[in-house]
Design an enzyme around this catalytic site. Structure first.
Site, PDB file in Angstrom:
ATOM      1  N   HIS A  59       6.419 -14.671   5.003  1.00  0.00           N
ATOM      2  CA  HIS A  59       4.972 -14.767   4.821  1.00  0.00           C
ATOM      3  C   HIS A  59       4.380 -13.498   5.416  1.00  0.00           C
ATOM      4  O   HIS A  59       4.517 -13.228   6.604  1.00  0.00           O
ATOM      5  CB  HIS A  59       4.393 -16.002   5.515  1.00  0.00           C
ATOM      6  CG  HIS A  59       2.930 -16.139   5.271  1.00  0.00           C
ATOM      7  ND1 HIS A  59       2.424 -16.813   4.194  1.00  0.00           N
ATOM      8  CD2 HIS A  59       1.862 -15.655   5.947  1.00  0.00           C
ATOM      9  CE1 HIS A  59       1.108 -16.745   4.223  1.00  0.00           C
ATOM     10  NE2 HIS A  59       0.739 -16.047   5.279  1.00  0.00           N
ATOM     11  N   CYS A  60       3.719 -12.721   4.593  1.00  0.00           N
ATOM     12  CA  CYS A  60       3.210 -11.421   5.013  1.00  0.00           C
ATOM     13  C   CYS A  60       1.719 -11.514   5.327  1.00  0.00           C
ATOM     14  O   CYS A  60       0.928 -11.958   4.492  1.00  0.00           O
ATOM     15  CB  CYS A  60       3.449 -10.392   3.917  1.00  0.00           C
ATOM     16  SG  CYS A  60       2.946  -8.742   4.387  1.00  0.00           S
ATOM     17  N   LEU A  61       1.343 -11.079   6.520  1.00  0.00           N
ATOM     18  CA  LEU A  61      -0.064 -11.084   6.908  1.00  0.00           C
ATOM     19  C   LEU A  61      -0.854  -9.996   6.188  1.00  0.00           C
ATOM     20  O   LEU A  61      -2.066 -10.124   6.021  1.00  0.00           O
ATOM     21  CB  LEU A  61      -0.189 -10.903   8.411  1.00  0.00           C
ATOM     22  CG  LEU A  61       0.372 -12.029   9.266  1.00  0.00           C
ATOM     23  CD1 LEU A  61       0.269 -11.670  10.730  1.00  0.00           C
ATOM     24  CD2 LEU A  61      -0.347 -13.315   8.986  1.00  0.00           C
TER      25      LEU A  61
END
Length: 167
Positions: free
Chosen positions: A123-125
């Site tokens: 999950h990429c911010l």
């Protein structure tokens, strides 16, 4: 016991609201950072480069910079707004423990997005989404063009940096 369960539910609801509000901030921050670098390159560095290099070399630098910028923003938008890929809805085994949906071998459940993602990388911010089957290529190309843009800005502004700082 009942009060603890109610307060825990209220805390989780509050955390979800805070997360929903704060989650897009890194995405806007990365866009702002890229925009500042672009403005610095085009408004500060490149006007000095036209004096050192010829007009046609300058125009080639501008055209190359615009090509890289367009690709950075295109792949950022595609990585951020493309669905990472979810398995079809079914009651077949095996089932996900969290969402009770069909979960094949290559599927992982994201606790932030609250959905199962096919071939989930992370999950990429920066894009405020999971990197999965359908947006992995665009995420990688975004990072590659971002690196290429930084390298391009460094090389295109070499004369300006060298003569204004070191001499």
């Amino acid at each position: 016991m009942a009060n603890d369960k109610i307060s825990r539910c209220k805390q989780e609801a509050l955390l979800r609201r805070i997360n929903k509000f704060l989650a897009p901030l890194p995405f806007f921050f990365i866009n702002l950072l890229i925009l500042v670098i672009i403005c610095f390159e085009f408004l500060v560095v490149l006007p000095y480069e036209i004096e050192v290099r010829g007009f046609y070399t300058f125009m080639a630098l501008v055209a190359g910079g615009i090509y890289i910028i367009v690709n950075i923003y295109y792949h950022l938008a595609k990585a951020a707004f493309t669905n990472p890929g979810s398995p079809r809805k079914s009651d077949q085994a095996p089932l996900c423990n969290v969402c009770d949906n069909y979960k094949p071998h290559t599927v992982h459940h994201c606790s932030i997005c609250r959905q199962c993602v096919i071939r989930m990388d992370h999950h990429c911010l920066l894009i405020n989404s999971c990197v999965g089957l359908h947006n992995h290529r665009h995420f990688f190309q975004f990072l590659a063009f971002l690196f290429l843009g930084c390298f391009y800005a460094l090389l295109s502004g070499f004369y300006t940096i060298y003569y204004n700082i070191f001499t």
